[in-house]
Structure formats: C-alpha cells, structure tokens
Design an enzyme around this catalytic site. Structure first.
Site, PDB file in Angstrom:
ATOM      1  N   CYS A 167      30.997   8.083   2.405  1.00 20.29           N
ATOM      2  CA  CYS A 167      29.950   7.749   1.439  1.00 20.29           C
ATOM      3  C   CYS A 167      28.723   8.637   1.614  1.00 20.29           C
ATOM      4  O   CYS A 167      28.137   8.672   2.698  1.00 20.29           O
ATOM      5  CB  CYS A 167      29.556   6.284   1.621  1.00 20.29           C
ATOM      6  SG  CYS A 167      28.108   5.789   0.650  1.00 20.29           S
ATOM      7  N   TYR A 215      28.965  10.939  -9.959  1.00 18.53           N
ATOM      8  CA  TYR A 215      29.616   9.659 -10.234  1.00 18.53           C
ATOM      9  C   TYR A 215      29.608   9.344 -11.723  1.00 18.53           C
ATOM     10  O   TYR A 215      30.577   8.783 -12.257  1.00 18.53           O
ATOM     11  CB  TYR A 215      28.916   8.536  -9.458  1.00 18.53           C
ATOM     12  CG  TYR A 215      29.183   8.573  -7.976  1.00 18.53           C
ATOM     13  CD1 TYR A 215      30.256   7.889  -7.427  1.00 18.53           C
ATOM     14  CD2 TYR A 215      28.356   9.295  -7.118  1.00 18.53           C
ATOM     15  CE1 TYR A 215      30.513   7.911  -6.071  1.00 18.53           C
ATOM     16  CE2 TYR A 215      28.602   9.336  -5.755  1.00 18.53           C
ATOM     17  CZ  TYR A 215      29.675   8.646  -5.239  1.00 18.53           C
ATOM     18  OH  TYR A 215      29.928   8.688  -3.890  1.00 18.53           O
TER      19      TYR A 215
END
Length: 322
Positions: free
Chosen positions: A58, A195
C-alpha cells in the site's frame, strides 16, 4: 483476542464489493480515526506505547514507514506487516496467510486488520484500511490517515530523539504553503489519480482520470527540472508523498491500472532520476519498499481487475541502478 460481532462486514473488507460513482468514477472514502498524539491530550507522546500496522503493498501505508525510519522512530514504534494477499476478509496477518515478509500480530494475535478496527469500535462502518497507528494503552486506533500520521511522526516524539534527528523537519513552517500547494495537485491527480484510472468502470471516467494523471506528471517533470527535491532544496513530505506512487508506477500502474501513456523509466527522465536517487541513496526509502509485496498486493488482491490472479514476472529490474 475478544470475539467480534457476527454482523456482515464484507462490504468493508472485500475490495470486490467496492462501489463506484454512477458515472463509473472512483471516489475514495475519507479516513475515520483522526486523533493526534500530543502532550496533554488523550494520546500522550510515549516510548513503547504505540504500534504501526502497514502493508508494503500500500503506497499510503509506505509513507508512514518512510517517515518513521527518517525520524528514527523505528527504535520505539514497532511495526507489523500484513500479507499482501487481501481477500474477502481484507488484509490478513501471517497467522492466516504466511506470505514471506508478513508478520503475525504480536499484540492480540489478530487474524485480519478488520479485527483491530472492530476492537477499537465494534460499530465501525468504514473500510478496513492500512496504515493503522495503534495505541496499546487504550487498545484503539489513534489515526488511520497516512497524511496525518506522517505529520505526527514528524514532530510528536521529538523529545525522545537525539538532537540531530529531532531537528529533522519534513513539514517546515517556511515551506508549508508550497508543500500544501504541491500536495493539492499531486494527491487527486497522481497519488489517487492512478486509482481513479484503475478502478474506473466506464471508458469516459477512465479516460478523464488517465489524461489528468499524465498532465500532472508532465507538470511535475517540469517542476523538478534542475532540482534535487520538490520543495526548498531539501527532502520534505512532498517528496515522500509523490515517491510512493512513482516507485509503483512502472511495476503495477502501467499494466494493472492501464496508466500506459508513458512509463516513468522511459517517459520522465527527471522524475526517474529523482526517484532512483531516493531509493538508492536513502535507506528509509529502500528498506520500506518490497517489490514482491507491491506486485502481489495489486495483481493478486484486486480480482475485479485481474481475475486470474496471475502476477507478472517483470519488469526486470524492478528499479534501474543509478
């Protein structure tokens, strides 16, 4: 650890159930736990009280790992690494999925990150994300917003640090307006822009996001020309925040998220040089980067995009030498 409620939390843990906007665009939910560590507050600065939970995969979590190392907080804020293989129950610990480099939860033997959230708040309704800055005294989450955790790490523990480390300031007062201005451009269009492109479910939403992403990268390439760092000739949080996206770009975003107008390696020589210098010359960046966790975290976990869970062999090398 204490038994959790039997309510259905899959909408909070299963990324395949994540919803997009009516136009097919991706909108990231805000973090929920937003406390600070400060003298006189509920969460006082202390040694061996706080714990950090992260995923190497992440980028948001990796921000906190980098600043933790830069400030020397690794000496008294332990870290636990989850497995990069996020399934229906969210991020698992090594007790559930013993992936190389993942850890067992040393505090409560939690099986998944969601167990910590439900310990902190049994009625929590948000997503079970990392990073988590955990307080062992009250057994709760202090903060799960990476941009705020790195500022906590920047100043909150200075009293316990050697003078030279305490003096390191990655959000200095004289540069804050410039840092804030850059962050306001980098976050929506680059950090979250990848994203927005990758999770878009319509052609128009994808194309809008990917064009804005590369326009922003073009602007940063120009901004960095002739500079060692983004702001003020010194390493700041702006560098940390951008870097975690660029180091993943050619590895996963170009293919997995269809961000393929250009690569960092071949399309952005200035960004590429800045990125490689930070990786090879600064252990805080290099030691916080695990390329196998990064690739697995995206290609294995995000089955709505990659249903076969086949993980690419390349690129080779993961990052070019200086």
């Amino acid at each position: 650890m204490a038994a959790q409620s039997n309510r259905d939390t899959t909408n909070q843990s299963d990324i395949t159930k994540m919803k997009t906007e009516p136009d097919g665009s991706f909108k990231r939910a805000d973090a929920t736990f937003r406390d600070v560590i400060e003298a006189g507050g509920k969460f006082e600065p202390a040694i061996d009280r706080y714990h950090l939970y992260v995923s190497y995969g992440c980028p948001w979590a990796t921000r906190t790992l980098i600043v933790r190392k830069l400030k020397g907080l690794d000496k008294f804020i332990p870290v636990t690494i989850v497995s990069p293989r996020m399934g229906g129950d969210g991020w698992p610990f090594a007790s559930v999925d013993p992936f190389p480099g993942a850890d067992v939860d040393p505090l409560y033997n939690a099986q998944h990150v969601k167990d910590l959230y439900l310990m902190a708040d049994p009625d929590y309704g948000g997503r079970f994300t990392v990073p988590i800055l955990w307080d062992t005294k009250f057994k709760t989450i202090v903060n799960n917003e990476s941009s705020e955790i790195i500022r906590i790490f920047n100043t909150a523990f200075n009293e316990f640090l050697p003078a030279e480390t305490a003096a390191l300031d990655f959000y200095p007062a004289e540069l804050r307006s410039e840092i804030d201005d850059l962050n306001a451009k980098i976050y929506p269009n680059i950090n979250n822009g990848v994203y927005r492109a990758g999770f878009a479910t319509t052609q128009s939403a994808y194309e809008k996001a990917v064009v804005e992403l590369f326009d922003a990268l073009d602007a940063i390439e120009k901004h960095l020309s002739g500079k060692e760092y983004l702001v003020g000739g010194k390493l700041t949080e702006a560098d940390v925040r951008l870097w975690v996206t660029t180091i993943r770009f050619d590895l996963v975003y170009v293919g997995h998220f269809k961000c393929n107008l250009r690569t960092i390696c071949d399309g952005y020589p200035t960004i590429n040089q800045w990125m490689r210098k930070l990786y090879w010359n600064n252990d805080a960046f290099r030691s916080s980067t695990n390329f196998e966790h990064i690739k697995t975290g995206y290609y294995w976990s995000q089955v709505s995009i990659n249903p076969t869970r086949v993980i690419p062999v390349g690129p080779i090398p993961n990052i070019n030498p200086l």
